[in-house]
Design a protein around this motif. Sequence first.
Motif, mmCIF file in Angstrom:
data_model
loop_
_atom_site.group_PDB
_atom_site.id
_atom_site.type_symbol
_atom_site.label_atom_id
_atom_site.label_comp_id
_atom_site.label_asym_id
_atom_site.label_seq_id
_atom_site.Cartn_x
_atom_site.Cartn_y
_atom_site.Cartn_z
ATOM 1 N N VAL A 252 0.811 -1.355 -0.393
ATOM 2 C CA VAL A 252 0.032 -0.001 0.092
ATOM 3 C C VAL A 252 0.679 1.371 -0.312
ATOM 4 O O VAL A 252 0.331 2.642 -0.058
ATOM 5 C CB VAL A 252 -0.731 0.028 1.472
ATOM 6 C CG1 VAL A 252 -2.074 -0.914 1.053
ATOM 7 C CG2 VAL A 252 -0.263 0.430 2.969
ATOM 8 N N LEU A 271 -4.806 -1.786 4.256
ATOM 9 C CA LEU A 271 -3.826 -1.554 5.543
ATOM 10 C C LEU A 271 -3.415 -0.512 5.852
ATOM 11 O O LEU A 271 -2.971 -0.096 6.905
ATOM 12 C CB LEU A 271 -2.454 -2.916 4.731
ATOM 13 C CG LEU A 271 -1.231 -2.568 5.733
ATOM 14 C CD1 LEU A 271 -1.887 -2.948 6.937
ATOM 15 C CD2 LEU A 271 -0.243 -3.123 4.923
ATOM 16 N N ILE A 274 -5.266 0.284 9.299
ATOM 17 C CA ILE A 274 -5.573 -0.148 10.021
ATOM 18 C C ILE A 274 -4.206 1.078 10.252
ATOM 19 O O ILE A 274 -4.246 1.406 11.519
ATOM 20 C CB ILE A 274 -4.204 -1.157 10.011
ATOM 21 C CG1 ILE A 274 -5.512 -2.372 9.386
ATOM 22 C CG2 ILE A 274 -4.319 -1.616 11.442
ATOM 23 C CD1 ILE A 274 -5.232 -3.587 9.017
ATOM 24 N N TYR A 275 -3.231 1.754 9.449
ATOM 25 C CA TYR A 275 -1.844 2.626 10.257
ATOM 26 C C TYR A 275 -2.755 4.225 10.532
ATOM 27 O O TYR A 275 -2.734 4.687 11.167
ATOM 28 C CB TYR A 275 -1.567 3.302 8.578
ATOM 29 C CG TYR A 275 -0.435 4.446 8.747
ATOM 30 C CD1 TYR A 275 0.616 3.641 8.891
ATOM 31 C CD2 TYR A 275 -0.927 5.359 8.327
ATOM 32 C CE1 TYR A 275 1.443 5.049 9.165
ATOM 33 C CE2 TYR A 275 0.285 6.547 8.307
ATOM 34 C CZ TYR A 275 1.128 5.818 8.672
ATOM 35 O OH TYR A 275 1.676 7.340 8.674
ATOM 36 N N ALA A 278 -4.457 3.240 13.851
ATOM 37 C CA ALA A 278 -3.102 3.312 15.699
ATOM 38 C C ALA A 278 -2.588 4.336 14.853
ATOM 39 O O ALA A 278 -2.180 4.882 16.008
ATOM 40 C CB ALA A 278 -2.261 1.953 14.309
ATOM 41 N N VAL A 279 -1.943 4.637 14.042
ATOM 42 C CA VAL A 279 -1.093 6.632 13.681
ATOM 43 C C VAL A 279 -1.710 7.656 14.388
ATOM 44 O O VAL A 279 -1.028 8.320 14.964
ATOM 45 C CB VAL A 279 -0.292 6.134 13.220
ATOM 46 C CG1 VAL A 279 0.781 7.270 12.836
ATOM 47 C CG2 VAL A 279 0.798 5.006 12.622
ATOM 48 N N ALA A 287 -6.863 -0.719 15.476
ATOM 49 C CA ALA A 287 -6.615 -1.097 15.285
ATOM 50 C C ALA A 287 -6.316 -2.051 14.439
ATOM 51 O O ALA A 287 -6.343 -3.422 14.272
ATOM 52 C CB ALA A 287 -5.391 -0.620 15.252
ATOM 53 N N THR A 291 -6.905 -5.632 11.958
ATOM 54 C CA THR A 291 -6.378 -6.242 12.380
ATOM 55 C C THR A 291 -6.133 -7.600 11.905
ATOM 56 O O THR A 291 -6.003 -8.625 10.940
ATOM 57 C CB THR A 291 -4.509 -6.332 12.302
ATOM 58 O OG1 THR A 291 -3.959 -4.300 13.153
ATOM 59 C CG2 THR A 291 -3.205 -7.217 11.917
ATOM 60 N N THR A 294 -8.915 -9.237 9.317
ATOM 61 C CA THR A 294 -8.166 -9.027 8.167
ATOM 62 C C THR A 294 -6.945 -10.607 8.331
ATOM 63 O O THR A 294 -7.232 -11.001 6.472
ATOM 64 C CB THR A 294 -6.839 -7.718 7.779
ATOM 65 O OG1 THR A 294 -7.892 -6.820 8.035
ATOM 66 C CG2 THR A 294 -6.668 -7.328 6.191
ATOM 67 N N LEU B 134 1.505 -7.025 7.856
ATOM 68 C CA LEU B 134 0.264 -7.034 8.647
ATOM 69 C C LEU B 134 0.324 -7.065 10.535
ATOM 70 O O LEU B 134 -0.435 -5.620 10.993
ATOM 71 C CB LEU B 134 -0.966 -7.745 8.327
ATOM 72 C CG LEU B 134 -1.766 -7.635 6.807
ATOM 73 C CD1 LEU B 134 -2.925 -8.792 6.915
ATOM 74 C CD2 LEU B 134 -2.708 -5.954 7.022
ATOM 75 N N ILE B 136 1.968 -4.824 11.903
ATOM 76 C CA ILE B 136 2.886 -3.646 12.166
ATOM 77 C C ILE B 136 2.035 -3.461 13.575
ATOM 78 O O ILE B 136 3.303 -2.277 15.039
ATOM 79 C CB ILE B 136 2.760 -2.705 11.253
ATOM 80 C CG1 ILE B 136 1.281 -2.224 10.305
ATOM 81 C CG2 ILE B 136 3.699 -2.041 10.070
ATOM 82 C CD1 ILE B 136 1.021 -1.221 9.879
ATOM 83 N N VAL B 137 0.822 -2.933 14.134
ATOM 84 C CA VAL B 137 0.446 -2.249 14.199
ATOM 85 C C VAL B 137 0.278 -3.103 16.666
ATOM 86 O O VAL B 137 1.760 -1.994 17.212
ATOM 87 C CB VAL B 137 -1.211 -2.281 15.110
ATOM 88 C CG1 VAL B 137 -1.569 -2.064 16.414
ATOM 89 C CG2 VAL B 137 -1.692 -0.962 13.668
ATOM 90 N N LEU B 140 4.951 -2.405 16.555
ATOM 91 C CA LEU B 140 5.301 -1.193 16.832
ATOM 92 C C LEU B 140 5.097 -0.863 18.256
ATOM 93 O O LEU B 140 6.899 -0.239 18.850
ATOM 94 C CB LEU B 140 4.309 0.366 16.301
ATOM 95 C CG LEU B 140 4.904 1.555 16.610
ATOM 96 C CD1 LEU B 140 6.481 1.737 15.881
ATOM 97 C CD2 LEU B 140 3.998 1.967 15.700
ATOM 98 N N LEU B 223 6.898 0.901 4.664
ATOM 99 C CA LEU B 223 5.616 1.006 5.859
ATOM 100 C C LEU B 223 6.047 1.012 7.231
ATOM 101 O O LEU B 223 6.050 1.888 8.332
ATOM 102 C CB LEU B 223 4.830 0.798 5.681
ATOM 103 C CG LEU B 223 3.442 0.138 6.793
ATOM 104 C CD1 LEU B 223 2.498 2.266 6.732
ATOM 105 C CD2 LEU B 223 2.536 -0.411 6.215
ATOM 106 N N MET B 227 6.717 4.016 10.438
ATOM 107 C CA MET B 227 6.335 3.983 11.236
ATOM 108 C C MET B 227 7.390 4.015 12.488
ATOM 109 O O MET B 227 7.189 4.850 13.611
ATOM 110 C CB MET B 227 5.571 2.711 11.751
ATOM 111 C CG MET B 227 4.194 2.842 10.672
ATOM 112 S SD MET B 227 3.485 1.169 10.653
ATOM 113 C CE MET B 227 2.701 1.626 12.327
#
Lengths: 316, 289
Positions: A252, A271, A274-275, A278-279, A287, A291, A294, B134, B136-137, B140, B223, B227
């Motif tokens: 993405v 995705l 989700i980002y 979260a961010v 998020a 996740t 998915t 997927l 990543i959360v 992180l 990505l 982050m």
Amino acid sequence: MSLAEPAALPVAASAPPRLHIAKRFTTRFKASLPAYLLLLPSLIFLALFTYGAMGRVIIDALYQRATPKAPLRFVGLDNIAAVLADPAFTGAVINNVIYAVGTAVPSIGLALLFALALARTNAVTSALRAALFLPVLIPMVAASALFLFIFLPNVGLLDYYIGRLLPVLPNWLGDPDIALYAIMIITIWKNAGYYMLFFLAGLQSVPEDVMEAAHLDGAGPFMRLRYIILPELKPTFLFVIVIATLNAVTQVDHVFVLTQGGPSNATNLVLFYIYQQAVEHFDVGKASAATMLTLAALMALTALSFRTMANREGGP
Amino acid sequence: MKLIERLYKDAPLATRNEITPKLGFLLTVLLALVWLIPFLWMGVATLRPSSDGINLMAELIPSLKPTLDNIRDAWEIGDFPRYFLNTTIICTGILLVQFVTITLAGFAFARLDFAGKTPIFYLFLMQLMLVPVLLIVPNLSLVVQLGLYDTLAGVMMPFFASAFGTFLMRQAFEAIPTELEDAALIDGASLIQRIRHIYVPLSLPSFSAFAIISVTSHWNDFLWPLMVINSPDKRPLTVGLSVFTKTAEGTQDWGTIAAGTLMVIAPLLITFLIFQKRFISSFVTSGIK
């Protein structure tokens, strides 16, 4: 770490049966110890960043904070319900399905065409293969930087050469009806050469004498494709479809660089959603719920295709 | 049509008197040229003087007065040497640790018998399905807890173990005859010595295939570093390029964007053109991942 260290079994005869089993277990463990030590470095990182991450996703999905600073509160399935009720999420899922089908079908079709045309190796086909493979090697961010100019309204490459023929000049990345298809073009450009490699590998298993015989029997190119080549490529197809689906959910970077999910969420993919949660919204609960959903969908799809593949004996 | 005839002399999967395969080939040639257009534009725009103005920016015919100004500008505006260094550190760091972890684990699966081998093997297999991007959360938040936020180590760490690499090395090690190891065993070589002096040297092609796949994918990663990294001086190439593009986009400085993109993708492209065969076969191998 010596392997051959005979384990002493002193009082085994008089020991009660229970202890005996325990002892046998210890002996087996001792014999396995070198293997465990060799696996340990890998298992530590897998535990932290794969299995642990999976577990944390599930736990995080069950908790919520009222505000970014407030304490965590157990909310059960509320996060999942919230995600499923969020039009931005369902929109992202629909976009992602359109995106997945709309990129997989053309790029796999083109990959098959390329592979059929370039099956035999000579200087010309090698050069053509290289040309088609180049986009695979560059970062999606770099591809996006190039396509940023290609899609630029009025002065961009597309409008400069083709847009002049159209009655109205479209705003490729700015029009919600077009933007998703515009970024799909980048993905097709980037992935077709990759899938081509698997078809090229698959074509090597097509027996040449069978092709020759079919030709002598008067089978035309389409007949041979339909009845000899395609059946032989079935496992490859299944495999490439799995990869293409995973790519559609995990690639993405172009959304980040080109559209940020816009205009009006037209290019928002799962995705990226989700980002964002979260961010940008600091909503780890939501998020994580997204996740989880998915991952569950992807794992089900992958497991299903692996099973189909295993049943067919030996994949690509 | 004469030219096509000549290009096509080793008619793949078809004979010479059929028209359809030839049309397919012709179409592929045309599409291969279309596929190269973005690269062609990048090269032409990089060398085009800014005095040509925005209206000529899309012209694919090169300028008669090529200039290196764009490359110089890009080099000065973006901190590319720093980005290069960061990306190189990330890719090398990941690869070196991966070599250790996949060699040890690959050997265990290939040559040792131990309690729970099958379940542990499936545990590794599961990583292939869990699509790291997927996760990543949670990853992180773990990196933050470990105190590795905004560090290159934090970018590298999730990739230190590789199930794909483990399977690749397992396959390579299984192909090595056990007689070689037995001989070393008689000479009193320890487990680690046997791995280091017998298995590793005989599996170099597999290591190089893995290195190509690993470096290519982490060189291009965006990505996850986006982050983890916060400080501008720790950005890898991809993140640096995206920031650079954003800045230059505002000023409509397309020649500089093209030059920046060229600098970012040149190392991998040049390496590919030199080791084309090896790259392609590595990517086919990576299909099992």
